[in-house]
Design an enzyme around this catalytic site. Structure first.
Site, PDB file in Angstrom:
ATOM      1  N   ASP A  41       0.796  -1.234   0.034  1.00  0.00           N
ATOM      2  CA  ASP A  41       0.018  -0.041   0.006  1.00  0.00           C
ATOM      3  C   ASP A  41       0.921   1.260  -0.018  1.00  0.00           C
ATOM      4  O   ASP A  41       0.874   2.105   0.808  1.00  0.00           O
ATOM      5  CB  ASP A  41      -1.003  -0.002   1.416  1.00  0.00           C
ATOM      6  CG  ASP A  41      -1.650  -1.273   1.496  1.00  0.00           C
ATOM      7  OD1 ASP A  41      -2.235  -1.849   0.337  1.00  0.00           O
ATOM      8  OD2 ASP A  41      -1.764  -1.605   2.618  1.00  0.00           O
ATOM      9  N   GLU A 216     -11.328   0.883  -3.550  1.00  0.00           N
ATOM     10  CA  GLU A 216     -10.398   1.363  -2.156  1.00  0.00           C
ATOM     11  C   GLU A 216      -9.233   2.114  -2.475  1.00  0.00           C
ATOM     12  O   GLU A 216      -8.801   2.272  -3.710  1.00  0.00           O
ATOM     13  CB  GLU A 216     -10.366  -0.003  -1.268  1.00  0.00           C
ATOM     14  CG  GLU A 216      -9.339  -1.013  -2.141  1.00  0.00           C
ATOM     15  CD  GLU A 216      -9.274  -2.284  -1.254  1.00  0.00           C
ATOM     16  OE1 GLU A 216     -10.062  -2.615  -0.337  1.00  0.00           O
ATOM     17  OE2 GLU A 216      -8.297  -3.130  -1.718  1.00  0.00           O
TER      18      GLU A 216
END
Length: 530
Positions: A41, A216
């Site tokens: 991420d 997301e």
């Protein structure tokens, strides 16, 4: 840590920074991923001529590692956002929970990191959860106490600065949703002084493709041609992962999806791609006007995932008719990239050795749910780190005495020398989760064993309990184990691969101690091979 990397910089956790800065006239070669080991991420920002990167760390503390670079391809670890007790607690949290998907931003002399603490849905962990913000003048730290955002749903918060106005976006899984896994991306304005939410949430996006799950990892950036661009991951974090974009004139929308979505994905390559699960992008513009994206991806072995987990990759970005082209010319995240604007990437050191001769631990060492200082002492015995044993087994959730660091490569030999004191068992672990762990150990009675996933697969008697060398030699999805002078054989470690028993986290390795007493550890070495 005493080893020196090329150009005289110390390894500091196996990375170093080159003196070469981005230059529009240069074309350099770099390899992906740009960070060794599990760094999922990735989020990136620039302050002046320097770039800063932050990644997820889930159950491990210190949490949210921060890296610095002057050229985008050589990175130096400089600290963590969650770096001291009292900022937040993760004691007893299970694997693949904890600190999710941070975003780093720089504005008006201050660095901002937003993140979410996620707990298991069964209520088994009752610590503080939700979104928070931490700030620092220096990204190496210290970082502030978390400022919590109560009542905001979901995960993956991201800040956007628009002059004097501040916005926060995030996502939540819709309930009941238009299809399974359908997620909504929301946006809310924040008070620029207190960062308290102002007004209601704006629901701005539900995903680019009907039926695609889990929109997301949202980031809203100012489009270089005016207006705004939303980046979002879509399709889940496995083989269908992707990067999708949408555009709006006003930051609150309405947003229109790019007709070519997804703009970057390896979903059509399946298991055979050497880099899979590509998605979760963040964008940055360098000082010369070139654009770049950090994205996560997984290195595969054969037709499955390896042990390294989700990692940080870099691709050039160009703009064509106001639309971003990720990895222009190929549309792929390549293992080796030739790109204008960066120098040749420096080689990573092939050996990391810690003799524990410094007063403080190297910043690359982590604990599971607690800081290493709570159980690891480098002052009790010169040249050793002393691990205070706990009764938590490697296969249990609790207060495991495990001093771990990211496994840096698919072929890595990990070794340590240990002394036992008390009714203890100690040695080395490869740990991906409580359900996915390889143990190579010796106990106070001199019995050695190899344990995979809680099952003893090899053992021996009569081993020394002092000065005993423990070795795990990882080669892809298998590992050879030696304790003392006894070769205990090669074992299958494919169960430790990311995406099986651990959804989000790769493999960490290092010494551990179980029982009552302590284990003194010396000469921990990680040696990688091509």
């Amino acid at each position: 840590m005493t080893d020196a990397a090329p150009n005289g910089a110390t390894t500091g956790g196996a990375l170093f920074v080159s003196d070469a800065a981005p230059n529009a006239a240069t074309t350099g070669r770099y390899r992906n991923p740009v960070l060794p080991g599990c760094h999922p991420d990735p989020s990136i920002c620039r302050a002046g001529d320097t770039f800063y990167l932050v990644t997820s760390s889930f159950e491990y503390l210190p949490g949210l590692p921060v890296h610095r670079s002057t050229n985008l391809v050589d990175w130096e670890p400089i600290g963590h956002v969650i770096h001291r007790p009292g900022q937040l607690g993760l004691r007893g949290i299970p694997s693949s929970k904890g600190l999710y998907a941070p975003t780093i931003r720089y504005h008006d002399g201050l660095f901002y990191v937003t993140c979410t603490v996620v707990a298991p849905p069964d209520g088994s962990w009752t610590g503080r959860t939700g979104h928070f913000l931490a700030t620092a003048r220096d990204p190496a730290g210290p970082w502030s106490q978390p400022l919590w955002f109560d009542q905001l749903p979901g995960i993956d918060p991201s800040l956007t600065f628009d002059g004097d106005r501040v916005w926060l976006c995030g996502n939540r899984v819709a309930q009941p949703g238009l299809w399974p896994g359908q997620a909504d991306i929301w946006l809310v304005e924040l008070d620029p002084a207190s960062f308290a939410p102002i007004g209601d949430l704006h629901w701005i996006w539900r995903g680019a493709l009907d039926g695609a799950g889990y929109a997301e990892g949202p980031h809203i950036i100012a489009h270089p041609d005016g207006g705004w661009m939303l980046l979002a991951a879509e399709g889940g974090t496995n083989r269908d992962h992707s990067v999708c974009v949408a555009y709006a004139e006003a930051i609150t929308g309405p947003y229109r999806g790019d007709p070519g979505n997804p703009r970057l994905t390896h979903r059509d390559l399946g298991d055979r791609s050497p880099i899979a699960d590509v998605g979760h992008a963040d964008l940055v513009e360098d000082a010369t006007g070139r654009w770049w994206a950090t994205v996560l991806g997984v290195q595969t072995i054969g037709d499955g995932n390896g042990l390294l987990g989700r990692q940080t990759h870099l691709v050039p970005v160009e703009w064509e008719r106001a639309r971003p082209l990720f990895a222009p010319g190929t549309g792929r995240v390549q293992p080796v990239v030739d790109a204008a604007g960066v120098p040749d990437q420096a080689a990573w050191p092939d050996e990391i050795r810690d003799d524990f001769d410094a007063p403080a631990l190297d910043r690359a060492w982590n604990g599971v749910g607690r800081f290493p200082a709570e159980f690891a002492d480098t002052t009790a015995r010169p040249g050793f780190v002393r691990l205070a044993a706990s009764r938590t087994e490697p296969t249990d959730v609790g207060t495991l005495a495990f001093l771990g660091r990211r496994l840096p490569a698919h072929r890595t030999r990990v070794s340590a020398r240990i002394d036992l004191d008390g009714e203890v068992r100690g040695g080395l672990l490869l740990r991906t989760s409580e359900a996915a762990v390889l143990e190579a150990s010796v106990d106070a009675g001199g019995a050695a064993r190899v344990v995979v996933g809680g099952r003893v697969v090899a053992g021996a008697e009569g081993l020394p309990t002092r000065g005993c060398e423990v070795v795990i030699d990882v080669d892809g999805l298998s590992a050879a184990v030696r304790v003392g002078e006894v070769e205990l054989g090669r074992v299958d470690v494919s169960a430790l691969a990311t995406g099986g028993t651990s959804m989000f986290v790769g493999t960490w390795t290092g010494p551990f101690a179980v029982g009552t007493g302590h284990v003194d550890v010396a000469e921990v070495t990680l040696r990688t091979r091509p």
